[in-house]
Design a protein around this motif. Structure first.
Motif, PDB file in Angstrom:
ATOM      1  N   ASP A 113       0.857  -1.178   0.000  1.00  0.00           N
ATOM      2  CA  ASP A 113       0.000   0.000   0.000  1.00  0.00           C
ATOM      3  C   ASP A 113       0.897   1.233   0.000  1.00  0.00           C
ATOM      4  OD1 ASP A 113      -2.328   1.440   0.025  1.00  0.00           O
ATOM      5  OD2 ASP A 113      -2.674   1.235   2.174  1.00  0.00           O
ATOM      6  N   LYS A 114       0.549   2.247  -0.790  1.00  0.00           N
ATOM      7  CA  LYS A 114       1.470   3.372  -0.933  1.00  0.00           C
ATOM      8  C   LYS A 114       0.740   4.702  -1.088  1.00  0.00           C
ATOM      9  CE  LYS A 114       2.110   2.229  -5.852  1.00  0.00           C
ATOM     10  NZ  LYS A 114       1.026   1.239  -5.913  1.00  0.00           N
ATOM     11  N   MET A 115       1.496   5.778  -1.024  1.00  0.00           N
ATOM     12  CA  MET A 115       0.950   7.131  -1.073  1.00  0.00           C
ATOM     13  C   MET A 115       0.271   7.437  -2.398  1.00  0.00           C
ATOM     14  SD  MET A 115       3.027  10.763  -0.927  1.00  0.00           S
ATOM     15  CE  MET A 115       3.771  10.449   0.676  1.00  0.00           C
ATOM     16  N   GLY A 116       0.928   7.180  -3.484  1.00  0.00           N
ATOM     17  CA  GLY A 116       0.420   7.519  -4.805  1.00  0.00           C
ATOM     18  C   GLY A 116       0.512   6.345  -5.760  1.00  0.00           C
ATOM     19  N   TRP A 117       0.370   6.636  -7.064  1.00  0.00           N
ATOM     20  CA  TRP A 117       0.384   5.592  -8.086  1.00  0.00           C
ATOM     21  C   TRP A 117      -0.583   4.470  -7.717  1.00  0.00           C
ATOM     22  CZ3 TRP A 117       5.885   4.250 -10.383  1.00  0.00           C
ATOM     23  CH2 TRP A 117       6.360   5.352 -11.123  1.00  0.00           C
ATOM     24  N   HIS A 118      -1.770   4.822  -7.266  1.00  0.00           N
ATOM     25  CA  HIS A 118      -2.721   3.820  -6.792  1.00  0.00           C
ATOM     26  C   HIS A 118      -3.172   2.856  -7.876  1.00  0.00           C
ATOM     27  CE1 HIS A 118      -4.029   6.233  -2.969  1.00  0.00           C
ATOM     28  NE2 HIS A 118      -2.782   5.804  -2.918  1.00  0.00           N
ATOM     29  N   CYS A 119      -3.220   3.285  -9.131  1.00  0.00           N
ATOM     30  CA  CYS A 119      -3.659   2.377 -10.191  1.00  0.00           C
ATOM     31  C   CYS A 119      -2.532   1.472 -10.685  1.00  0.00           C
ATOM     32  CB  CYS A 119      -4.267   3.150 -11.363  1.00  0.00           C
ATOM     33  SG  CYS A 119      -3.094   4.174 -12.271  1.00  0.00           S
ATOM     34  N   SER A 120      -1.352   1.644 -10.126  1.00  0.00           N
ATOM     35  CA  SER A 120      -0.205   0.809 -10.470  1.00  0.00           C
ATOM     36  C   SER A 120       0.129  -0.074  -9.274  1.00  0.00           C
ATOM     37  CB  SER A 120       1.005   1.686 -10.823  1.00  0.00           C
ATOM     38  OG  SER A 120       2.170   0.906 -10.974  1.00  0.00           O
ATOM     39  N   ASP A 121      -0.094  -1.388  -9.412  1.00  0.00           N
ATOM     40  CA  ASP A 121       0.173  -2.263  -8.275  1.00  0.00           C
ATOM     41  C   ASP A 121       1.673  -2.380  -8.013  1.00  0.00           C
ATOM     42  OD1 ASP A 121       1.186  -5.233  -9.212  1.00  0.00           O
ATOM     43  OD2 ASP A 121      -0.067  -4.314 -10.752  1.00  0.00           O
TER      44      ASP A 121
END
Length: 370
Positions: free
Chosen positions: A190-198
């Protein structure tokens, strides 16, 4: 076929613009919530020959055009990371000239049939590639792989992973590249950004990999990785200034329509000057990064300039997206606002592909200051 002809370059812009507005922009908010883009998008891009740019046709400048248009028309750097992971997964395979690997991995990725990823970073080794510890020990016609990788883009969806492994002595001399298809475990991060990139963490426990999946010669992986870094880094510079330009465009539109105290925001001098300053920053770094990309495409040695291009574009992007959120006011802080996504996504650009501090140190060494 896409060539270097200026007219055809213009056609490429129009093609990518239309593709982005139709196939990406209307759906990206949902993909952000889903945490990945659908495989169908890869196939649609492949049908237009967009995934083959830089491999089967086109050049680095075409990649620049593609990146600018995707981000400029409603995509994002995270979307680029998800859709174009083959851009870091297959260059080493393509350059090796190994027809077996090209047919089994590179071409299916270009056709949108397979998703590839690149696994270099480990919990204890990021920019210091020579420090990787994941081992691959030869056992007959296989390698036995043990270790772990982290922060791997498309690691959850990948059908194959081009993996940096240690096949020899400590240091950069003992690194090889091995294509691994299965037998390992994955954990989504789980991360801050790039949510559509696993993004994934990969674990290898006695994973047996056919020796024919070795990319290039054994213990030559470090050189292969370094050769590709220049393209990856200049591409991230393009993502940075393209993101900044998109944030500027969205902000200009917002301040024209937003009224305060009976007047549009843009009627106020302080707002107009902010926009002009944002435009200046974007134009300067875009002009420089495009020139460096052209030099790379010509085969010039411009490692120092790539460092400058990436760092300056990242800095400009950070300032511009921050100002964009500020000028959007409360709306800029909402998930429904596109600038909010660019604000989050921009943060990784100064880390991925070599942290800004690493870029500065590399430039210093190249200039003879160390």
């Amino acid at each position: 076929m896409i060539t270097k002809d200026l007219y055809e370059r213009k056609e490429l812009r129009e093609l990518v613009r239309d593709f982005t507005r139709k196939e990406i922009a209307p759906h990206i908010a949902q993909w952000e919530r889903d945490g990945e883009v659908p495989r169908e998008l890869h196939k649609k891009a492949a049908e237009l020959d967009l995934l083959g740019i830089g491999f089967e046709h086109g050049d680095l400048i075409d990649t620049v055009v593609f990146t600018e248009e995707v981000i400029g028309n409603g995509g994002s750097s995270g979307l680029i990371a998800a859709l174009c992971t083959l851009g870091i997964a297959i260059p080493h395979i393509w350059r090796s000239g190994n027809e077996d690997l090209i047919e089994r991995f590179a071409k299916p990725a270009i056709r949108g049939e397979k998703i590839g990823s690149l696994a270099v970073t480990e919990p204890g080794a990021g920019s210091d590639v020579a420090a990787i510890r994941t081992t691959a020990v030869r056992d007959g016609d296989h390698y036995v792989v043990n270790g772990e990788k982290t922060f791997i883009t498309s690691g959850c969806r990948a059908d194959f992973v081009t993996t940096a492994v240690r096949t020899g002595e400590p240091g950069y001399q003992g690194i090889s590249l091995l294509v691994i298809e299965d037998g390992f475990t994955r954990r989504k991060l789980d991360k801050m950004g790039w949510h559509c990139s696993d993004t994934a963490e990969l674990h290898f426990d006695d994973v047996r990999v056919p020796a024919r999946n070795l990319v290039g010669e054994e213990n030559q992986g470090f050189v292969q990785i370094m050769q590709q870094f220049q393209v990856e880094r200049i591409t991230m510079a393009v993502e940075a200034y393209a993101t900044a330009q998109r944030a500027l465009d969205l902000t200009a539109e917002w301040v024209r329509s937003r009224e305060t105290f009976g007047r549009p925001l843009i009627s106020r001098q302080v707002i107009r000057h902010k926009l002009a300053e944002m435009a200046q920053k974007v134009d300067v770094v875009r002009t420089y990064a495009r020139e460096v990309a052209a030099r790379i495409d010509r085969g010039d040695d411009c490692v120092t300039e790539v460092c400058f291009a990436k760092n300056s574009a990242v800095d400009a992007c950070s300032e511009v997206v921050d100002t964009a959120v500020q000028l959007h006011g409360g709306m800029g802080y909402m998930r429904e606002s596109e600038v909010e996504r660019h604000y989050r996504d921009a943060r990784i650009l100064g880390i991925g592909g070599g942290a800004s501090e690493v870029m500065t140190e590399l430039a210093a060494r190249r200039l003879g200051y160390a």
